[in-house]
Design a protein around this motif. Structure first.
Motif, mmCIF file in Angstrom:
data_model
loop_
_atom_site.group_PDB
_atom_site.id
_atom_site.type_symbol
_atom_site.label_atom_id
_atom_site.label_comp_id
_atom_site.label_asym_id
_atom_site.label_seq_id
_atom_site.Cartn_x
_atom_site.Cartn_y
_atom_site.Cartn_z
ATOM 1 N N VAL A 269 15.070 -18.461 9.472
ATOM 2 C CA VAL A 269 13.833 -17.729 9.733
ATOM 3 C C VAL A 269 14.078 -16.293 9.274
ATOM 4 N N GLN A 270 13.725 -16.017 8.027
ATOM 5 C CA GLN A 270 13.994 -14.709 7.427
ATOM 6 C C GLN A 270 12.781 -14.263 6.621
ATOM 7 N N CYS A 271 12.689 -12.988 6.348
ATOM 8 C CA CYS A 271 11.675 -12.498 5.422
ATOM 9 C C CYS A 271 12.231 -11.274 4.702
ATOM 10 N N GLY A 272 11.561 -10.912 3.603
ATOM 11 C CA GLY A 272 12.036 -9.813 2.775
ATOM 12 C C GLY A 272 12.384 -10.339 1.398
ATOM 13 N N LYS A 273 12.846 -9.465 0.511
ATOM 14 C CA LYS A 273 13.179 -9.886 -0.843
ATOM 15 C C LYS A 273 13.973 -8.799 -1.563
ATOM 16 N N THR A 274 14.435 -9.150 -2.753
ATOM 17 C CA THR A 274 15.072 -8.191 -3.645
ATOM 18 C C THR A 274 14.011 -7.623 -4.575
ATOM 19 N N LEU A 275 13.963 -6.307 -4.694
ATOM 20 C CA LEU A 275 12.940 -5.625 -5.484
ATOM 21 C C LEU A 275 13.591 -4.984 -6.702
ATOM 22 N N THR A 276 13.227 -5.462 -7.884
ATOM 23 C CA THR A 276 13.821 -4.930 -9.117
ATOM 24 C C THR A 276 12.771 -4.400 -10.087
ATOM 25 N N ALA A 277 11.476 -4.539 -9.753
ATOM 26 C CA ALA A 277 10.430 -3.944 -10.588
ATOM 27 C C ALA A 277 10.546 -2.420 -10.511
ATOM 28 N N MET A 278 10.064 -1.724 -11.531
ATOM 29 C CA MET A 278 10.243 -0.280 -11.602
ATOM 30 C C MET A 278 9.512 0.471 -10.487
ATOM 31 N N ASN A 279 8.490 -0.117 -9.931
ATOM 32 C CA ASN A 279 7.826 0.473 -8.771
ATOM 33 C C ASN A 279 7.051 -0.623 -8.059
ATOM 34 N N GLY A 280 6.660 -0.357 -6.832
ATOM 35 C CA GLY A 280 5.921 -1.366 -6.085
ATOM 36 C C GLY A 280 5.745 -0.984 -4.638
ATOM 37 N N LYS A 281 5.161 -1.925 -3.873
ATOM 38 C CA LYS A 281 4.948 -1.728 -2.438
ATOM 39 C C LYS A 281 5.494 -2.921 -1.672
ATOM 40 N N PHE A 282 5.817 -2.699 -0.420
ATOM 41 C CA PHE A 282 6.165 -3.785 0.486
ATOM 42 C C PHE A 282 5.766 -3.368 1.896
ATOM 43 N N GLU A 283 5.622 -4.356 2.779
ATOM 44 C CA GLU A 283 5.156 -4.054 4.125
ATOM 45 C C GLU A 283 5.699 -5.070 5.127
ATOM 46 N N SER A 284 5.531 -4.749 6.411
ATOM 47 C CA SER A 284 5.960 -5.650 7.472
ATOM 48 C C SER A 284 5.127 -6.926 7.432
ATOM 49 N N PRO A 285 5.633 -8.032 7.949
ATOM 50 C CA PRO A 285 4.898 -9.302 7.918
ATOM 51 C C PRO A 285 3.517 -9.179 8.569
#
Length: 394
Positions: A269-285
């Motif tokens: 039971v996990q969430c999240g990821k590896t981010l390698t794009a030059m820019n972006g957004k992420f947020e809590s579930p």
């Protein structure tokens, strides 16, 4: 002999005799295999280079045929590492004393990424009977899944000392297969048999594994590179089916789908990821709705070498607690939990803008069993630094 045991042994023997038939040519030799410079930095090309001339008998380039296992479909789940009552898969390990402190730190860093992104936790072995022993062998190789006892993962000094290679071999030990040997691979890649010596055909044999319902991953750390086992310089043995220009094979480490496969295989039971794009957004579930209880997420941002990462929290509201002991957001410079924490935040804290000192950043989010709030949203971008001047890498 107990009937159940006999049936289990029969099922195991039957499966492995189908999946891994005896080959006429099993000698370890890479004479005539071309290693184009354009692919020299991919994980698998480096593995093949390091394994050239190895005395270890290997299958598919880096798997020892002794005690062959496939944890995804192994009979009676014998090949899975067991899951604890707390939801963690705890794997004891030992690192050979022959490594330098710097080499040990690299191995530990590769291992800790599993703890960040999955429920796999590697712990120092004490008295456990079953454990992984990471040794400085003459090549890079592993077994499939858990095989019991002191289980070697060979990480040769020099050519194998890359995070992506270490994780590739550990993935085999967890039960992960080479991506291009999936049973549905012909829908995604074309194998150019004319550029593969007949004695190497068996390296490309599709397996009868369950693909876990996840899509094919050209960027998997488990994917062969484009020229794997090519006997003709400049001629690819693997080409993406729908678009021949799609990059395959890489050198950085676990892809998002690699992480998803591990989590699905072990029911993490996990969430999240590896981010390698030059820019972006992420947020809590579930953002902007209330985030769920008992959640742990991690986002690792990895910029190109020589770059830095700018991180901005756009909105933020978490549960209040003394020193953020309950729900919290933690930022780590240099992308590992062993690095110095840049801050631990909760409630409606104003999170200051952050600029990394290196090319990786780790952000962890945790919620406990009590209250739920709106969570957070963040944005990031990579910048290239030349001397004291900053310029965007976009």
């Amino acid at each position: 002999m107990d009937l159940k045991i006999r049936l289990a042994l029969f099922a195991s023997h039957f499966y492995f005799s189908i999946s891994f038939p005896i080959q006429v040519n099993t000698e370890q030799s890479y004479e005539g295999v071309a290693f184009p410079e354009s692919e020299e930095e991919s994980v698998f090309s480096l593995i093949l280079k390091s394994n050239k001339g190895s005395k270890t008998r290997l299958y598919e380039g880096d798997i020892t045929p002794k005690r062959h296992r496939n944890a995804i479909v192994c009979p009676f789940n014998w090949c899975f590492w067991p899951k604890s009552s707390n939801g963690l898969v705890v794997i004891p390990y030992v690192i050979s004393s022959s490594y330098t402190n710097e080499e040990k730190a690299l191995i530990v860093g590769a291992i800790q990424e599993y703890e960040t992104l999955t429920c796999i936790h590697f712990v120092d072995r004490t008295t456990e009977t079953d454990y992984i022993y990471i040794e400085a062998g003459d090549s890079c190789w592993s077994y499939f899944g858990k095989v019991g006892g002191s289980q070697v993962v060979s990480v040769r000094k020099g050519g194998c000392m890359r995070k992506g290679i270490i994780q590739h071999e550990l993935n085999h030990a967890l039960g992960m297969l080479h991506e291009q040997n999936r049973n549905d691979r012909d829908k995604y890649v074309v194998i150019s048999w004319q550029y593969i010596s007949p004695g190497d055909f068996y390296h490309f044999k599709p397996t009868r594994a369950n693909n876990l319902g996840l899509k094919y991953d050209y960027s998997s750390v488990m994917h062969y590179h484009r020229f794997a086992f090519s006997n003709t310089s400049g001629k690819a043995t693997i080409t993406p089916f729908h678009d021949s220009t799609v990059p395959i094979g890489q050198r950085f480490g676990l892809s998002n789908l690699d992480v998803a496969k591990i989590n699905k295989l072990y029911k993490c039971v996990q969430c999240g990821k590896t981010l390698t794009a030059m820019n972006g957004k992420f947020e809590s579930p579930l953002y902007p709705s209330h985030y769920p209880l008992l959640t742990d997420c991690a986002w690792i941002m990895i910029a190109p070498e020589g770059s830095k990462i700018s991180l901005t929290i756009l909105s933020f509201l978490l549960e209040d607690s003394f020193q953020c002991q309950h729900d919290c957001l933690v930022i780590y410079d240099r992308g590992t939990i062993t690095a110095r924490s840049e801050g631990k935040y909760c409630v409606n804290d104003i999170v200051p803008g952050f600029l990394s000192s290196g090319n990786s950043v780790l952000v962890q989010f945790h919620s406990d069993y009590f209250l739920q709030y709106f969570g957070f949203q963040a944005e990031y971008s990579f910048s290239k630094y030349e001397g004291s001047k900053e310029r965007s890498v976009i």
